[in-house]
Scaffold this motif. Structure first.
Motif, PDB file in Angstrom:
ATOM      1  N   GLY A  57      37.849  39.961  19.232  1.00 28.08           N
ATOM      2  CA  GLY A  57      38.289  40.074  20.622  1.00 28.08           C
ATOM      3  C   GLY A  57      39.787  40.191  20.741  1.00 28.08           C
ATOM      4  N   GLY A  58      40.515  39.421  19.932  1.00 30.96           N
ATOM      5  CA  GLY A  58      41.968  39.514  19.954  1.00 30.96           C
ATOM      6  C   GLY A  58      42.469  40.872  19.486  1.00 30.96           C
ATOM      7  N   TRP A  59      41.829  41.402  18.423  1.00 34.09           N
ATOM      8  CA  TRP A  59      42.221  42.724  17.942  1.00 34.09           C
ATOM      9  C   TRP A  59      41.964  43.794  18.990  1.00 34.09           C
ATOM     10  CZ3 TRP A  59      38.747  46.837  17.113  1.00 34.09           C
ATOM     11  CH2 TRP A  59      39.345  48.001  16.589  1.00 34.09           C
ATOM     12  N   TRP A  60      40.794  43.735  19.637  1.00 29.23           N
ATOM     13  CA  TRP A  60      40.472  44.736  20.666  1.00 29.23           C
ATOM     14  C   TRP A  60      41.440  44.626  21.839  1.00 29.23           C
ATOM     15  CZ3 TRP A  60      37.211  48.796  20.362  1.00 29.23           C
ATOM     16  CH2 TRP A  60      36.932  49.487  21.542  1.00 29.23           C
ATOM     17  N   THR A  61      41.816  43.392  22.180  1.00 30.04           N
ATOM     18  CA  THR A  61      42.779  43.187  23.273  1.00 30.04           C
ATOM     19  C   THR A  61      44.111  43.846  22.946  1.00 30.04           C
ATOM     20  OG1 THR A  61      41.763  41.062  23.835  1.00 30.04           O
ATOM     21  CG2 THR A  61      43.976  41.458  24.666  1.00 30.04           C
ATOM     22  N   SER A  62      44.605  43.625  21.720  1.00 30.98           N
ATOM     23  CA  SER A  62      45.917  44.153  21.358  1.00 30.98           C
ATOM     24  C   SER A  62      45.946  45.671  21.336  1.00 30.98           C
ATOM     25  CB  SER A  62      46.328  43.610  19.983  1.00 30.98           C
ATOM     26  OG  SER A  62      45.452  44.090  18.968  1.00 30.98           O
ATOM     27  N   SER A  63      44.796  46.290  21.072  1.00 31.10           N
ATOM     28  CA  SER A  63      44.765  47.751  20.985  1.00 31.10           C
ATOM     29  C   SER A  63      44.250  48.419  22.262  1.00 31.10           C
ATOM     30  CB  SER A  63      43.881  48.183  19.804  1.00 31.10           C
ATOM     31  OG  SER A  63      42.576  47.647  19.916  1.00 31.10           O
ATOM     32  N   HIS A  64      43.847  47.626  23.266  1.00 32.03           N
ATOM     33  CA  HIS A  64      43.324  48.202  24.509  1.00 32.03           C
ATOM     34  C   HIS A  64      43.917  47.503  25.731  1.00 32.03           C
ATOM     35  CE1 HIS A  64      40.366  49.548  21.531  1.00 32.03           C
ATOM     36  NE2 HIS A  64      40.054  50.510  22.377  1.00 32.03           N
ATOM     37  N   ARG A  65      45.194  47.212  25.665  1.00 32.30           N
ATOM     38  CA  ARG A  65      45.845  46.576  26.805  1.00 32.30           C
ATOM     39  C   ARG A  65      45.828  47.485  28.025  1.00 32.30           C
ATOM     40  NH1 ARG A  65      51.512  44.971  24.352  1.00 32.30           N
ATOM     41  NH2 ARG A  65      51.064  46.881  23.177  1.00 32.30           N
ATOM     42  N   VAL A  66      45.698  46.880  29.187  1.00 32.82           N
ATOM     43  CA  VAL A  66      45.715  47.618  30.453  1.00 32.82           C
ATOM     44  C   VAL A  66      47.082  47.401  31.103  1.00 32.82           C
ATOM     45  CG1 VAL A  66      44.661  47.859  32.719  1.00 32.82           C
ATOM     46  CG2 VAL A  66      43.219  47.362  30.727  1.00 32.82           C
ATOM     47  N   ASP A  67      47.854  48.462  31.239  1.00 35.81           N
ATOM     48  CA  ASP A  67      49.212  48.377  31.786  1.00 35.81           C
ATOM     49  C   ASP A  67      50.058  47.360  31.023  1.00 35.81           C
ATOM     50  OD1 ASP A  67      48.567  50.264  33.749  1.00 35.81           O
ATOM     51  OD2 ASP A  67      47.807  48.715  35.099  1.00 35.81           O
ATOM     52  N   PHE A 103      48.797  31.825  40.110  1.00 36.23           N
ATOM     53  CA  PHE A 103      49.974  32.246  39.338  1.00 36.23           C
ATOM     54  C   PHE A 103      49.801  33.619  38.688  1.00 36.23           C
ATOM     55  CE2 PHE A 103      50.015  27.608  39.433  1.00 36.23           C
ATOM     56  CZ  PHE A 103      51.318  27.345  39.829  1.00 36.23           C
ATOM     57  N   GLY A 104      48.546  34.040  38.454  1.00 33.53           N
ATOM     58  CA  GLY A 104      48.317  35.343  37.841  1.00 33.53           C
ATOM     59  C   GLY A 104      48.705  35.423  36.381  1.00 33.53           C
ATOM     60  N   TRP A 105      48.760  34.301  35.683  1.00 36.56           N
ATOM     61  CA  TRP A 105      49.155  34.291  34.278  1.00 36.56           C
ATOM     62  C   TRP A 105      48.056  34.894  33.409  1.00 36.56           C
ATOM     63  CZ3 TRP A 105      50.580  28.476  34.933  1.00 36.56           C
ATOM     64  CH2 TRP A 105      51.842  28.378  35.545  1.00 36.56           C
ATOM     65  N   ALA A 106      48.331  36.000  32.745  1.00 35.66           N
ATOM     66  CA  ALA A 106      47.321  36.663  31.918  1.00 35.66           C
ATOM     67  C   ALA A 106      46.903  35.797  30.736  1.00 35.66           C
ATOM     68  CB  ALA A 106      47.859  38.004  31.424  1.00 35.66           C
ATOM     69  N   TRP A 107      47.831  34.994  30.200  1.00 38.78           N
ATOM     70  CA  TRP A 107      47.520  34.194  29.019  1.00 38.78           C
ATOM     71  C   TRP A 107      46.439  33.153  29.282  1.00 38.78           C
ATOM     72  CZ3 TRP A 107      48.293  28.986  29.526  1.00 38.78           C
ATOM     73  CH2 TRP A 107      49.213  28.558  30.490  1.00 38.78           C
ATOM     74  N   LEU A 108      46.217  32.800  30.553  1.00 42.87           N
ATOM     75  CA  LEU A 108      45.178  31.829  30.865  1.00 42.87           C
ATOM     76  C   LEU A 108      43.792  32.342  30.473  1.00 42.87           C
ATOM     77  CD1 LEU A 108      46.231  30.380  34.340  1.00 42.87           C
ATOM     78  CD2 LEU A 108      46.039  29.129  32.184  1.00 42.87           C
ATOM     79  N   SER A 109      43.596  33.656  30.539  1.00 40.38           N
ATOM     80  CA  SER A 109      42.286  34.209  30.179  1.00 40.38           C
ATOM     81  C   SER A 109      41.996  34.012  28.697  1.00 40.38           C
ATOM     82  CB  SER A 109      42.218  35.698  30.538  1.00 40.38           C
ATOM     83  OG  SER A 109      43.146  36.458  29.773  1.00 40.38           O
ATOM     84  N   LEU A 110      43.049  33.878  27.882  1.00 38.55           N
ATOM     85  CA  LEU A 110      42.886  33.593  26.457  1.00 38.55           C
ATOM     86  C   LEU A 110      42.812  32.089  26.197  1.00 38.55           C
ATOM     87  CD1 LEU A 110      45.507  36.166  25.178  1.00 38.55           C
ATOM     88  CD2 LEU A 110      43.084  36.263  24.631  1.00 38.55           C
ATOM     89  N   SER A 123      49.123  44.629  29.675  1.00 37.89           N
ATOM     90  CA  SER A 123      48.713  43.237  29.861  1.00 37.89           C
ATOM     91  C   SER A 123      47.621  42.844  28.865  1.00 37.89           C
ATOM     92  CB  SER A 123      48.201  43.025  31.289  1.00 37.89           C
ATOM     93  OG  SER A 123      47.649  41.733  31.438  1.00 37.89           O
ATOM     94  N   TYR A 124      47.644  41.580  28.469  1.00 38.60           N
ATOM     95  CA  TYR A 124      46.614  41.025  27.593  1.00 38.60           C
ATOM     96  C   TYR A 124      45.519  40.316  28.394  1.00 38.60           C
ATOM     97  CZ  TYR A 124      49.685  41.841  23.573  1.00 38.60           C
ATOM     98  OH  TYR A 124      50.464  42.430  22.608  1.00 38.60           O
ATOM     99  N   ASP A 125      45.450  40.551  29.671  1.00 35.28           N
ATOM    100  CA  ASP A 125      44.481  39.875  30.541  1.00 35.28           C
ATOM    101  C   ASP A 125      43.061  40.303  30.174  1.00 35.28           C
ATOM    102  OD1 ASP A 125      42.978  38.774  32.598  1.00 35.28           O
ATOM    103  OD2 ASP A 125      44.518  39.161  34.109  1.00 35.28           O
ATOM    104  N   LEU A 126      42.253  39.363  29.691  1.00 38.22           N
ATOM    105  CA  LEU A 126      40.880  39.682  29.278  1.00 38.22           C
ATOM    106  C   LEU A 126      40.018  40.145  30.441  1.00 38.22           C
ATOM    107  CD1 LEU A 126      40.011  36.764  26.801  1.00 38.22           C
ATOM    108  CD2 LEU A 126      40.863  39.051  26.281  1.00 38.22           C
ATOM    109  N   ASN A 127      40.381  39.772  31.663  1.00 33.31           N
ATOM    110  CA  ASN A 127      39.584  40.172  32.823  1.00 33.31           C
ATOM    111  C   ASN A 127      39.600  41.679  33.036  1.00 33.31           C
ATOM    112  OD1 ASN A 127      38.796  37.468  33.833  1.00 33.31           O
ATOM    113  ND2 ASN A 127      41.000  37.214  34.080  1.00 33.31           N
ATOM    114  N   GLU A 128      40.550  42.354  32.404  1.00 30.84           N
ATOM    115  CA  GLU A 128      40.636  43.802  32.527  1.00 30.84           C
ATOM    116  C   GLU A 128      40.088  44.521  31.291  1.00 30.84           C
ATOM    117  OE1 GLU A 128      41.581  44.997  35.344  1.00 30.84           O
ATOM    118  OE2 GLU A 128      42.174  43.033  36.147  1.00 30.84           O
ATOM    119  N   ILE A 129      39.618  43.762  30.285  1.00 31.58           N
ATOM    120  CA  ILE A 129      39.176  44.354  29.013  1.00 31.58           C
ATOM    121  C   ILE A 129      37.797  43.785  28.671  1.00 31.58           C
ATOM    122  CG2 ILE A 129      39.883  44.896  26.650  1.00 31.58           C
ATOM    123  CD1 ILE A 129      42.689  43.818  27.402  1.00 31.58           C
ATOM    124  N   PRO A 130      36.707  44.390  29.169  1.00 33.58           N
ATOM    125  CA  PRO A 130      35.376  43.778  29.061  1.00 33.58           C
ATOM    126  C   PRO A 130      34.940  43.414  27.641  1.00 33.58           C
ATOM    127  CG  PRO A 130      35.327  45.590  30.622  1.00 33.58           C
ATOM    128  CD  PRO A 130      36.673  45.626  29.977  1.00 33.58           C
TER     129      PRO A 130
END
Length: 380
Positions: A250-260, A58-65, A262-269
């Motif tokens: 991790g949530g704060w870094w995700t919100s400030s470093h989204r890739v395109d 499905f490619g759902w980004a929220w699953l990574s969270l 997206s909140y997908d953690l797989n793109e934000i090491p």
């Protein structure tokens, strides 16, 4: 992406004595009686694999969270590896590689000829060293090469490469960890922080390998901490605070470093490292999913099968998703199927993929049994 500990039945614990024995058999450490399987860890591994297949469908980004499956899988692998390393390191590492590599070779025996048939020319962009690159299908110290046609199937092999390096490094990592566990766990986040804030790793295979190891190092070490009973000796309140702090960071870094966007953690090491570490702390310390494990016989049986075939499910699930597309296309030609089945639904593709994975469990899965030194069985 997922994958799992690729180990089979954990090795029995030898008798130990002295300082390390007290550390490994710490009061309150939740270790399966008699050195047997821990149904809760099997359940976590099965859930992680189901989440991996769901994400890739499905490619759902929220699953990574919702469930950072890769962090969980590396933590479980670290716990099993620490248990195995109560024996001499060299045969343990050899045994782990024997469990990992033959299933990869089985996949390569199918994918490499298929890629060649579909026009892949391994030496087209790497003249003079393409044979050496093909050897990565034998020992994946870097990502095995593949074609654009099979990118979906080969893209998951980064986990195998990362797992291989963690296994090779584990004797040294465990020795360092046991000298000062708490300090090492804190410092283990430093590499990924440096890679994401100070020093940008080089592009290409080397940079990806270093980044993956740095991202999941803390989770692997938390597996050591789980095995040694450190997490159970730590006050629950402190663990909860540390986990919440890691996930908040991790949530704060995700919100400030989204890739395109997206909140997908797989793109934000860095976000992946922090969020996964906090999530793993909660799972291993409080065991929130432990209720059903081993109590419902059909569920327990299914969990055992998926867990014992973890390598097979992980390696072949993308192949199953690829094959589901032409299979559903054939179904469209049957009028009865067209009228009665939701052939255009992604959920239907998800179901077909699991049917194909179920076929892979008893077939390529036999290689996993042989690799682990078990008697081959269609269903483990």
């Amino acid at each position: 992406m997922t994958a799992p500990d690729t180990s089979s039945l954990p090795l029995p614990r030898p008798r130990t004595s002295g300082r390390h024995a007290a550390r490994r058999a710490a009061p309150g450490a939740r270790i399966a009686p008699g050195g047997g399987r821990d149904h809760y860890l099997d359940l976590l591994r099965a859930l992680a694999l189901v989440r991996v297949v769901t994400y890739h469908t499905f490619g759902w980004a929220w699953l990574s969270l919702a469930f950072p499956s890769l962090g969980v899988m590396f933590a479980l692998a670290g716990s099993f590896m620490a248990r195995s390393l109560e024996r001499p390191a060299r045969p343990v590492v050899r045994r782990r590689l024997r469990r990992l590599l033959p299933p990869l070779w089985c996949l390569g025996a199918v994918l490499v000829p298929a890629m060649l048939i579909h026009g892949w020319a391994p030496g087209e962009h790497h003249a003079g060293r393409w044979w050496a690159r093909l050897l990565l299908w034998v020992v994946p110290v870097a990502d095995p090469p593949g074609s654009a046609w099979a990118e979906q199937a080969t893209g998951v092999l980064w986990y195998v490469r990362a797992y291989l390096w963690f296994v090779l490094l584990s004797p040294l990592l465990l020795r360092v960890f046991r000298r000062s566990p708490s300090a090492v766990l804190v410092v283990s986040l430093a590499p990924v922080v440096l890679l994401q804030t100070v020093w940008i790793p080089p592009q290409g295979a080397a940079g990806a390998a270093v980044t993956d190891l740095a991202t999941y190092l803390t989770c692997w070490l938390l597996g050591f901490a789980h095995r040694d009973g450190l997490l159970d000796r730590t006050p629950a309140g402190l663990v909860a605070v540390l986990a919440a702090a890691a996930m908040a960071a991790g949530g704060w870094w995700t919100s400030s470093h989204r890739v395109d966007g997206s909140y997908d953690l797989n793109e934000i090491p860095l976000a992946q490292a922090l969020w996964s570490a906090g999530f793993v702390l909660l799972l291993l310390r409080f065991r929130p999913c432990a209720g059903p494990a081993g109590r419902i016989p059909p569920l327990d049986r299914l969990v055992r099968i998926v867990s014992a075939r973890a390598v097979t499910v992980y390696l072949w699930h993308e192949v199953a998703l690829m094959l589901s597309v032409p299979l559903i296309d054939l179904m469209w030609r049957v009028r009865a199927f067209e009228l009665s089945l939701p052939l255009d639904s992604t959920w239907f593709q998800f179901a077909v993929a699991w049917v194909l994975i179920a076929v892979a469990v008893p077939l390529p899965g036999l290689v996993e049994d042989l690799a682990a030194g078990r008697r081959p069985r269609l269903l483990p």
